[in-house]
Design a protein around this motif. Sequence first.
Motif, PDB file in Angstrom:
ATOM      1  N   GLN A 165       0.795  -1.221   0.000  1.00 59.60           N
ATOM      2  CA  GLN A 165       0.000   0.000   0.000  1.00 59.60           C
ATOM      3  C   GLN A 165       0.831   1.276   0.000  1.00 59.60           C
ATOM      4  OE1 GLN A 165      -3.671   0.383  -0.150  1.00 59.60           O
ATOM      5  NE2 GLN A 165      -2.869  -1.434  -1.160  1.00 59.60           N
ATOM      6  N   ASN A 166       2.057   1.168   0.444  1.00 59.77           N
ATOM      7  CA  ASN A 166       2.880   2.371   0.557  1.00 59.77           C
ATOM      8  C   ASN A 166       4.324   1.958   0.788  1.00 59.77           C
ATOM      9  OD1 ASN A 166       3.541   5.103   0.746  1.00 59.77           O
ATOM     10  ND2 ASN A 166       1.771   5.555   2.029  1.00 59.77           N
ATOM     11  N   ILE A 167       5.202   2.930   0.789  1.00 58.20           N
ATOM     12  CA  ILE A 167       6.587   2.667   1.180  1.00 58.20           C
ATOM     13  C   ILE A 167       6.649   2.677   2.700  1.00 58.20           C
ATOM     14  CG2 ILE A 167       8.913   3.646   1.220  1.00 58.20           C
ATOM     15  CD1 ILE A 167       8.499   4.517  -1.640  1.00 58.20           C
ATOM     16  N   GLU A 168       7.084   1.577   3.263  1.00 59.24           N
ATOM     17  CA  GLU A 168       7.120   1.430   4.712  1.00 59.24           C
ATOM     18  C   GLU A 168       8.527   1.687   5.237  1.00 59.24           C
ATOM     19  OE1 GLU A 168       4.404   0.970   6.362  1.00 59.24           O
ATOM     20  OE2 GLU A 168       3.112   0.599   4.629  1.00 59.24           O
ATOM     21  N   LEU A 169       8.593   2.194   6.471  1.00 61.37           N
ATOM     22  CA  LEU A 169       9.879   2.413   7.127  1.00 61.37           C
ATOM     23  C   LEU A 169      10.155   1.302   8.123  1.00 61.37           C
ATOM     24  CD1 LEU A 169       9.846   6.262   7.834  1.00 61.37           C
ATOM     25  CD2 LEU A 169      10.661   5.053   5.816  1.00 61.37           C
ATOM     26  N   LEU A 170      11.417   1.058   8.373  1.00 62.17           N
ATOM     27  CA  LEU A 170      11.820   0.078   9.371  1.00 62.17           C
ATOM     28  C   LEU A 170      11.576   0.631  10.766  1.00 62.17           C
ATOM     29  CD1 LEU A 170      15.180  -0.864   7.682  1.00 62.17           C
ATOM     30  CD2 LEU A 170      13.308  -2.474   8.049  1.00 62.17           C
ATOM     31  N   ASN A 171      11.217  -0.247  11.665  1.00 58.13           N
ATOM     32  CA  ASN A 171      11.060   0.171  13.055  1.00 58.13           C
ATOM     33  C   ASN A 171      12.426   0.497  13.640  1.00 58.13           C
ATOM     34  OD1 ASN A 171       8.263  -0.181  13.165  1.00 58.13           O
ATOM     35  ND2 ASN A 171       8.489  -2.359  13.565  1.00 58.13           N
ATOM     36  N   MET A 172      12.503   1.646  14.264  1.00 56.07           N
ATOM     37  CA  MET A 172      13.727   2.036  14.956  1.00 56.07           C
ATOM     38  C   MET A 172      13.399   2.243  16.422  1.00 56.07           C
ATOM     39  SD  MET A 172      15.610   4.595  12.230  1.00 56.07           S
ATOM     40  CE  MET A 172      17.121   4.637  13.209  1.00 56.07           C
ATOM     41  N   PRO A 173      14.403   2.179  17.302  1.00 56.68           N
ATOM     42  CA  PRO A 173      14.147   2.378  18.732  1.00 56.68           C
ATOM     43  C   PRO A 173      13.389   3.680  18.979  1.00 56.68           C
ATOM     44  CG  PRO A 173      16.400   1.670  18.383  1.00 56.68           C
ATOM     45  CD  PRO A 173      15.834   1.939  17.022  1.00 56.68           C
ATOM     46  N   LYS A 174      12.434   3.636  19.892  1.00 55.48           N
ATOM     47  CA  LYS A 174      11.654   4.822  20.219  1.00 55.48           C
ATOM     48  C   LYS A 174      12.421   5.706  21.193  1.00 55.48           C
ATOM     49  CE  LYS A 174       8.081   3.598  17.794  1.00 55.48           C
ATOM     50  NZ  LYS A 174       7.702   4.322  16.578  1.00 55.48           N
ATOM     51  N   TYR A 175      12.628   6.929  20.779  1.00 59.60           N
ATOM     52  CA  TYR A 175      13.335   7.877  21.625  1.00 59.60           C
ATOM     53  C   TYR A 175      12.373   8.982  22.057  1.00 59.60           C
ATOM     54  CZ  TYR A 175      17.482   5.596  19.663  1.00 59.60           C
ATOM     55  OH  TYR A 175      18.416   4.671  19.284  1.00 59.60           O
ATOM     56  N   ARG A 176      12.883   9.868  22.860  1.00 55.43           N
ATOM     57  CA  ARG A 176      12.077  11.011  23.282  1.00 55.43           C
ATOM     58  C   ARG A 176      11.636  11.810  22.055  1.00 55.43           C
ATOM     59  NH1 ARG A 176      15.474  14.537  27.215  1.00 55.43           N
ATOM     60  NH2 ARG A 176      13.690  15.903  26.841  1.00 55.43           N
ATOM     61  N   LYS A 177      10.402  12.271  22.104  1.00 56.15           N
ATOM     62  CA  LYS A 177       9.904  13.094  21.011  1.00 56.15           C
ATOM     63  C   LYS A 177      10.528  14.475  21.029  1.00 56.15           C
ATOM     64  CE  LYS A 177       5.639  15.048  19.121  1.00 56.15           C
ATOM     65  NZ  LYS A 177       4.183  15.185  19.291  1.00 56.15           N
ATOM     66  N   TYR A 178      10.836  14.952  22.226  1.00 59.35           N
ATOM     67  CA  TYR A 178      11.378  16.313  22.368  1.00 59.35           C
ATOM     68  C   TYR A 178      12.884  16.245  22.582  1.00 59.35           C
ATOM     69  CZ  TYR A 178       6.570  17.825  22.580  1.00 59.35           C
ATOM     70  OH  TYR A 178       5.255  18.077  22.262  1.00 59.35           O
ATOM     71  N   MET A 179      13.599  16.366  21.483  1.00 58.19           N
ATOM     72  CA  MET A 179      15.056  16.343  21.522  1.00 58.19           C
ATOM     73  C   MET A 179      15.597  17.739  21.229  1.00 58.19           C
ATOM     74  SD  MET A 179      15.979  12.738  19.679  1.00 58.19           S
ATOM     75  CE  MET A 179      15.222  11.216  20.233  1.00 58.19           C
TER      76      MET A 179
END
Length: 528
Positions: free
Chosen positions: A226-240
């Motif tokens: 359905q679309n170009i998918e991205l690989l899962n990467m470690p979840k970091y803080r949203k506010y960097m």
Amino acid sequence: MRKKKIVTLLVVVFILISSINFTAADDIIFYMDTFDHWAFDTIMWVSNEVKLFNGYEDGTFKPDNNVSRSEYITLLYRAAKLQGLIDDVNSNSTPLYSDVTENYWAYDKIMAVVKYINMQDSKLKFQDIFPGNKLQPNKKLTREEAIILSSYFTSPSIREDKVIFKDIRSSYKYYDQLNKLVSNRIIEGYDDNSFRPRNNITRAETAVILKKLYLDMEYLKGKYLQNIELLNMPKYRKYMLFGDYGGKQLSIEDKLYRRAISTLEYISIIHYIPYEEKHLYDSNPIQTLKDLRNSGYWNTLGVNYYLITEGNNNGNIDVLYDELLENYINRTDIRDEETLLIFDIDINKLKSTKNTIAALDKWMKNSSTEEGKFNALFIKSKVYLENKEFQKAINVYEEIFASNKESIKDKNKFYDEENASIDINQSKEEGQLEEEKSNIENVNPISKINDEIKKVYIMNKAFVFTKVNKYNEAEKALRDCWEEMKTDEFDEDFIGALKEVIILQSNYNSNANLPTIKRDSNMNNDED
């Protein structure tokens, strides 16, 4: 006399028990006449897991009873409706048969199936299956009629098996429909290798077919490419902070910037600043960021990122983002997790600007993780695709291996130099060097990456191929990778993607009046 009453009571209790279906505490339905039946597990599934079937009022399932035409059509409707593949029809639609009018109990369901079948790209319409002005809805359905109807509700096979039933020849009128269901493992023959198309189909046989059809319908939803998918990467803080603020003397502007970001993060968690803590935070962090931008503060990337994602940017996103990317290109202190945030703003709106491509190239080259490198590639491909630069979107999938190819050239140059210095009596060693050189040249660079990355890489590449109508290339890429991986972990993904490509190609060929492609029975992979 007392003993006779007890026996009579036990008989009555047994009759009562045997005439009801049991419902366990968690609402699981059991039928008394199916416990020792060969289709018990399937009957349980279609009665509980998906609830396609109902039992009779006396609490039985009657697995060996036959199924009528209207019952089978209703079951097909029910399965397709639960899978979201079929629409209801207007109750005022014109009846197709004189014996199936608006007052008939299954009229709406039958008409919905009629509409669904007649919309398919097939020369065989519903009226060809049941010709005449009467459907005879209560007539027992044959196995032949069941396969014809079912063939409209199954996905294309990724291979074509040869039907080998002893009572079915290749000239059989409905050979293609039967072959489709056999290839998809939807229908089977009897133990003596016969199919018996004229036999009436039983409720148990219908349950088996409907379960397999229901599960196979998942492949008709178009959810694998359905679309170009991205690989899962470690979840970091949203506010960097987008930079190192811990190992240097901070300026007044640095402190204002950090305070503004801390405020935005705090508000995102509890949605307001408590009165007693207001002195610790910025009363207007967005205005502070705007002031920092106007004053030429060095961290353009961080300031613009939060103005885009948090602030009122007055429709100035393109300018802000272009400045952000230019700042990213010229810096060396941005980590992978921060880079991912930059390109996670809205990759559907990224434009193919010089800075966009340069920033993605930098991420691909400098990322410390394979996930980062490939995500940069995938986003770059999506950017080109969104901007209708189709050939560039395809070519980008080879870029990531360019450095590997240069390495191979260097190694081959070494082997050539070694061969040039070998004495004529050293032919054995020369042959070994040539073999090593050949092995290096023939290494597929994608074989060196882990299976999860490999799968996403090939799925994305196939998706791009389908967007430019290169269906043969998409199918070959998927089949080659699936064969090379030799793992069951991603079978469903590859089967679903291959079926999707075949559907897209069929639709494209139909619209362009091109011939249908036949697939050999010895294709690389088997379906489970």
